[in-house]
Design a protein around this motif. Sequence first.
Motif, PDB file in Angstrom:
ATOM      1  N   SER A 324     -15.866   4.071 -60.454  1.00 27.59           N
ATOM      2  CA  SER A 324     -15.870   5.462 -59.988  1.00 27.59           C
ATOM      3  C   SER A 324     -16.081   5.784 -58.768  1.00 27.59           C
ATOM      4  CB  SER A 324     -16.770   6.508 -61.050  1.00 27.59           C
ATOM      5  OG  SER A 324     -16.335   7.804 -60.525  1.00 27.59           O
ATOM      6  N   LEU A 325     -15.004   5.705 -57.837  1.00 26.84           N
ATOM      7  CA  LEU A 325     -15.216   5.832 -56.342  1.00 26.84           C
ATOM      8  C   LEU A 325     -15.283   7.228 -55.981  1.00 26.84           C
ATOM      9  CD1 LEU A 325     -12.047   3.404 -55.545  1.00 26.84           C
ATOM     10  CD2 LEU A 325     -14.772   2.968 -55.887  1.00 26.84           C
ATOM     11  N   TRP A 326     -14.561   8.218 -56.384  1.00 27.10           N
ATOM     12  CA  TRP A 326     -14.602   9.590 -56.226  1.00 27.10           C
ATOM     13  C   TRP A 326     -14.607  10.473 -57.444  1.00 27.10           C
ATOM     14  CZ3 TRP A 326     -10.780   9.638 -51.466  1.00 27.10           C
ATOM     15  CH2 TRP A 326     -11.587   9.094 -50.300  1.00 27.10           C
ATOM     16  N   GLN A 327     -15.303  11.512 -57.689  1.00 27.86           N
ATOM     17  CA  GLN A 327     -15.166  12.306 -58.635  1.00 27.86           C
ATOM     18  C   GLN A 327     -14.824  13.785 -58.214  1.00 27.86           C
ATOM     19  OE1 GLN A 327     -14.957  12.037 -61.972  1.00 27.86           O
ATOM     20  NE2 GLN A 327     -14.995   9.744 -61.956  1.00 27.86           N
ATOM     21  N   LYS A 328     -13.720  14.125 -58.138  1.00 31.47           N
ATOM     22  CA  LYS A 328     -13.403  15.512 -57.670  1.00 31.47           C
ATOM     23  C   LYS A 328     -14.249  15.755 -56.005  1.00 31.47           C
ATOM     24  CE  LYS A 328     -12.382  17.613 -62.009  1.00 31.47           C
ATOM     25  NZ  LYS A 328     -12.734  18.754 -63.065  1.00 31.47           N
ATOM     26  N   ARG A 329     -13.973  14.660 -55.268  1.00 27.96           N
ATOM     27  CA  ARG A 329     -14.658  14.898 -54.102  1.00 27.96           C
ATOM     28  C   ARG A 329     -13.744  15.684 -53.039  1.00 27.96           C
ATOM     29  NH1 ARG A 329     -16.446  10.749 -50.173  1.00 27.96           N
ATOM     30  NH2 ARG A 329     -17.014  11.915 -48.075  1.00 27.96           N
ATOM     31  N   LEU A 330     -14.501  16.487 -52.387  1.00 25.14           N
ATOM     32  CA  LEU A 330     -13.842  17.403 -51.323  1.00 25.14           C
ATOM     33  C   LEU A 330     -13.385  16.553 -50.098  1.00 25.14           C
ATOM     34  CD1 LEU A 330     -12.701  20.171 -50.430  1.00 25.14           C
ATOM     35  CD2 LEU A 330     -14.711  20.701 -49.526  1.00 25.14           C
ATOM     36  N   VAL A 331     -12.086  16.381 -49.730  1.00 24.84           N
ATOM     37  CA  VAL A 331     -11.543  15.498 -48.669  1.00 24.84           C
ATOM     38  C   VAL A 331     -10.973  16.227 -47.694  1.00 24.84           C
ATOM     39  CG1 VAL A 331     -10.349  13.510 -47.974  1.00 24.84           C
ATOM     40  CG2 VAL A 331     -11.726  13.482 -49.987  1.00 24.84           C
ATOM     41  N   GLU A 332     -11.222  16.361 -46.551  1.00 24.55           N
ATOM     42  CA  GLU A 332     -10.607  17.284 -45.373  1.00 24.55           C
ATOM     43  C   GLU A 332      -9.604  16.562 -44.938  1.00 24.55           C
ATOM     44  OE1 GLU A 332     -11.368  20.194 -45.216  1.00 24.55           O
ATOM     45  OE2 GLU A 332     -13.316  20.525 -46.376  1.00 24.55           O
ATOM     46  N   PRO A 333      -8.726  17.236 -44.005  1.00 25.91           N
ATOM     47  CA  PRO A 333      -7.503  16.402 -43.499  1.00 25.91           C
ATOM     48  C   PRO A 333      -7.735  15.289 -42.827  1.00 25.91           C
ATOM     49  CG  PRO A 333      -7.302  18.802 -43.517  1.00 25.91           C
ATOM     50  CD  PRO A 333      -8.687  18.535 -43.763  1.00 25.91           C
ATOM     51  N   ASN A 334      -8.787  15.234 -41.886  1.00 23.82           N
ATOM     52  CA  ASN A 334      -9.406  14.170 -41.318  1.00 23.82           C
ATOM     53  C   ASN A 334      -9.445  12.910 -42.015  1.00 23.82           C
ATOM     54  OD1 ASN A 334     -11.610  15.285 -42.020  1.00 23.82           O
ATOM     55  ND2 ASN A 334     -12.803  14.484 -40.407  1.00 23.82           N
ATOM     56  N   GLY A 335      -9.612  12.981 -43.387  1.00 20.19           N
ATOM     57  CA  GLY A 335      -9.662  11.784 -44.324  1.00 20.19           C
ATOM     58  C   GLY A 335     -11.097  11.297 -44.528  1.00 20.19           C
ATOM     59  N   ALA A 336     -11.087  10.369 -45.507  1.00 18.24           N
ATOM     60  CA  ALA A 336     -12.367   9.836 -46.083  1.00 18.24           C
ATOM     61  C   ALA A 336     -12.250   8.631 -46.580  1.00 18.24           C
ATOM     62  CB  ALA A 336     -12.992  10.681 -46.965  1.00 18.24           C
ATOM     63  N   VAL A 337     -13.222   7.730 -46.668  1.00 17.49           N
ATOM     64  CA  VAL A 337     -12.967   6.307 -47.167  1.00 17.49           C
ATOM     65  C   VAL A 337     -14.131   6.068 -48.292  1.00 17.49           C
ATOM     66  CG1 VAL A 337     -13.248   3.914 -46.420  1.00 17.49           C
ATOM     67  CG2 VAL A 337     -12.734   5.579 -44.719  1.00 17.49           C
ATOM     68  N   THR A 338     -13.818   5.225 -49.340  1.00 19.92           N
ATOM     69  CA  THR A 338     -14.552   5.322 -50.396  1.00 19.92           C
ATOM     70  C   THR A 338     -15.386   4.177 -50.227  1.00 19.92           C
ATOM     71  OG1 THR A 338     -13.227   3.336 -51.351  1.00 19.92           O
ATOM     72  CG2 THR A 338     -12.556   5.858 -51.993  1.00 19.92           C
ATOM     73  N   SER A 339     -16.424   3.761 -51.015  1.00 17.57           N
ATOM     74  CA  SER A 339     -17.257   2.713 -51.066  1.00 17.57           C
ATOM     75  C   SER A 339     -16.580   1.292 -51.117  1.00 17.57           C
ATOM     76  CB  SER A 339     -18.405   2.605 -51.968  1.00 17.57           C
ATOM     77  OG  SER A 339     -18.968   3.834 -52.218  1.00 17.57           O
ATOM     78  N   ALA A 340     -17.017   0.495 -50.468  1.00 17.04           N
ATOM     79  CA  ALA A 340     -16.530  -0.982 -50.528  1.00 17.04           C
ATOM     80  C   ALA A 340     -16.855  -1.643 -51.677  1.00 17.04           C
ATOM     81  CB  ALA A 340     -16.685  -1.670 -49.376  1.00 17.04           C
ATOM     82  N   ILE A 341     -15.828  -2.105 -52.549  1.00 13.27           N
ATOM     83  CA  ILE A 341     -16.172  -2.812 -53.891  1.00 13.27           C
ATOM     84  C   ILE A 341     -15.887  -4.272 -53.809  1.00 13.27           C
ATOM     85  CG2 ILE A 341     -15.866  -2.757 -56.365  1.00 13.27           C
ATOM     86  CD1 ILE A 341     -16.904  -0.167 -55.260  1.00 13.27           C
ATOM     87  N   TYR A 342     -17.005  -5.044 -54.210  1.00  8.98           N
ATOM     88  CA  TYR A 342     -16.940  -6.507 -54.375  1.00  8.98           C
ATOM     89  C   TYR A 342     -15.867  -6.801 -55.635  1.00  8.98           C
ATOM     90  CZ  TYR A 342     -20.524  -7.360 -51.204  1.00  8.98           C
ATOM     91  OH  TYR A 342     -21.383  -7.504 -49.998  1.00  8.98           O
ATOM     92  N   THR A 343     -14.617  -7.637 -55.115  1.00 12.41           N
ATOM     93  CA  THR A 343     -13.733  -7.734 -56.191  1.00 12.41           C
ATOM     94  C   THR A 343     -13.424  -9.290 -56.377  1.00 12.41           C
ATOM     95  OG1 THR A 343     -11.886  -7.553 -54.527  1.00 12.41           O
ATOM     96  CG2 THR A 343     -12.629  -5.657 -55.527  1.00 12.41           C
ATOM     97  N   LEU A 344     -14.142 -10.045 -55.570  1.00 14.90           N
ATOM     98  CA  LEU A 344     -13.628 -11.709 -55.639  1.00 14.90           C
ATOM     99  C   LEU A 344     -13.677 -12.268 -57.117  1.00 14.90           C
ATOM    100  CD1 LEU A 344     -12.826 -13.849 -53.824  1.00 14.90           C
ATOM    101  CD2 LEU A 344     -15.202 -14.483 -53.589  1.00 14.90           C
ATOM    102  N   ALA A 345     -14.371 -11.709 -58.021  1.00 18.80           N
ATOM    103  CA  ALA A 345     -14.638 -12.443 -59.424  1.00 18.80           C
ATOM    104  C   ALA A 345     -13.399 -12.109 -60.510  1.00 18.80           C
ATOM    105  CB  ALA A 345     -16.027 -12.175 -59.791  1.00 18.80           C
ATOM    106  N   PHE A 346     -12.861 -10.900 -59.919  1.00 21.49           N
ATOM    107  CA  PHE A 346     -11.784 -10.426 -60.811  1.00 21.49           C
ATOM    108  C   PHE A 346     -10.252 -10.646 -60.238  1.00 21.49           C
ATOM    109  CE2 PHE A 346     -15.766  -8.215 -61.264  1.00 21.49           C
ATOM    110  CZ  PHE A 346     -15.967  -8.196 -62.672  1.00 21.49           C
TER     111      PHE A 346
END
Length: 418
Positions: A324-346
């Motif tokens: 779950s990266l965001w749950q109803k996160r308030l994001v303004e027009p200047n933008g936002a970045v999610t957490s970085a998730i390790y994906t190499l094993a998938f």
Amino acid sequence: MEMVLCERVGVVLQPTKGSWDAKGVAAPIVWCEDDVYFMLYQGWEKGSGLFGDGSPRMFGLAVSEDGIHWEKHPDNPVLIPTEGSFDELGFEVGSLLMVGDEYWLYYSGFGADRKLRIGLAISKDKKEWHKLDSNPVVDVGEKECWDENGVAFPSVIKMRREFLMLYGGYGERSMQIGGAISGDGKNWAKFEENPVFTQRGWHEDTQCTFWDAGIEAHHAFIHGDHIVMLYEGIGRQGRYSIGIAYSPDGIAWARSPRNPLAGLTQTAVKQDMSVVHPWLVKGKGLLYYSEVMGASADATHRICLAKINEEELEPSRERALVYSLWQKRLVEPNGAVTSAIYTLAFSQKTIWLWSSTDGVVTVEADVAGDDSWHELSEMDVKANSLWHSHIVDQITRLRLRFRPRGSAFVSAWLAMSK
């Protein structure tokens, strides 16, 4: 053949008849020091020990040479409530941290208003504890907030530059987990993203089928490149169980699909017995927890031990994960970045995003895991539509960047499988 995660050893600490902990012993905090095991635990004499019902819950100390056979300290309890304080009605479970040559015990206290707050006590010898004058270090949230009725069960990790706390919060139909950050371990700021780990449904709803429709934090620790959290959940039958969750940063979380953990109770045990308060002694493969002898609030508690395969506490060992990266996160027009998730094993990765307004989503990749990020794709997102993108490239880490065309509430998930 799938590896067995837990193997029950049995009961290692029980209430002592006629003593201050005659009704229950619970919430073990265990560590090994110079080949000697120490345990801080909560105990109470009668009733449930909650909200002033019966005797208050207090902390005791026990010692062991092998982690199985324990001797309670003769001067127990070693930490008692303070009249007129935030903890005057007793304690709930917490966590222990070594800071220099001091033991820092984060714990929950019941106040006269029957709300839980988080405090800190410090000791040099594990027997004499001094509470911070500035307690509580974390207070309840504002009215109608997710944690307005209590904050509890703090699990604190010393990161590279700061302290991270994961804690349980209580509100209207809310038993969820939030995070807080501190530079010194004493002054804390809650995450704007709270709650960071959410319940699934509500355990009192008759249609709810999830085992963790109400969740509480207990033991979180760094394991490789991830934070692993052992947590407890409550289902519709009022039964508590223990599960595992993973996070790269304490903000984005994924549940293990193997939850809840099996093998912690005897095979013929009554179905109303719960297991709670997990605590792992890292490097020893010893998982301590509380066993609740019945479903009522004043049920007897005792402390048990299981052996756990620590090699299996890796997100890469799972067949599939959903972060779950965001749950109803308030994001303004200047933008936002999610957490970085390790994906190499998938090999299979699907990203989902929903926004209340139109916007632009960018998928970014750290291919080699050296923090060199580049753009994989950029696409438009329509308001109130579920956008998704499927990725099969071999990538070490993934993250999303989203720029809405106005203030937006945004939810996003990353689903991965092998």
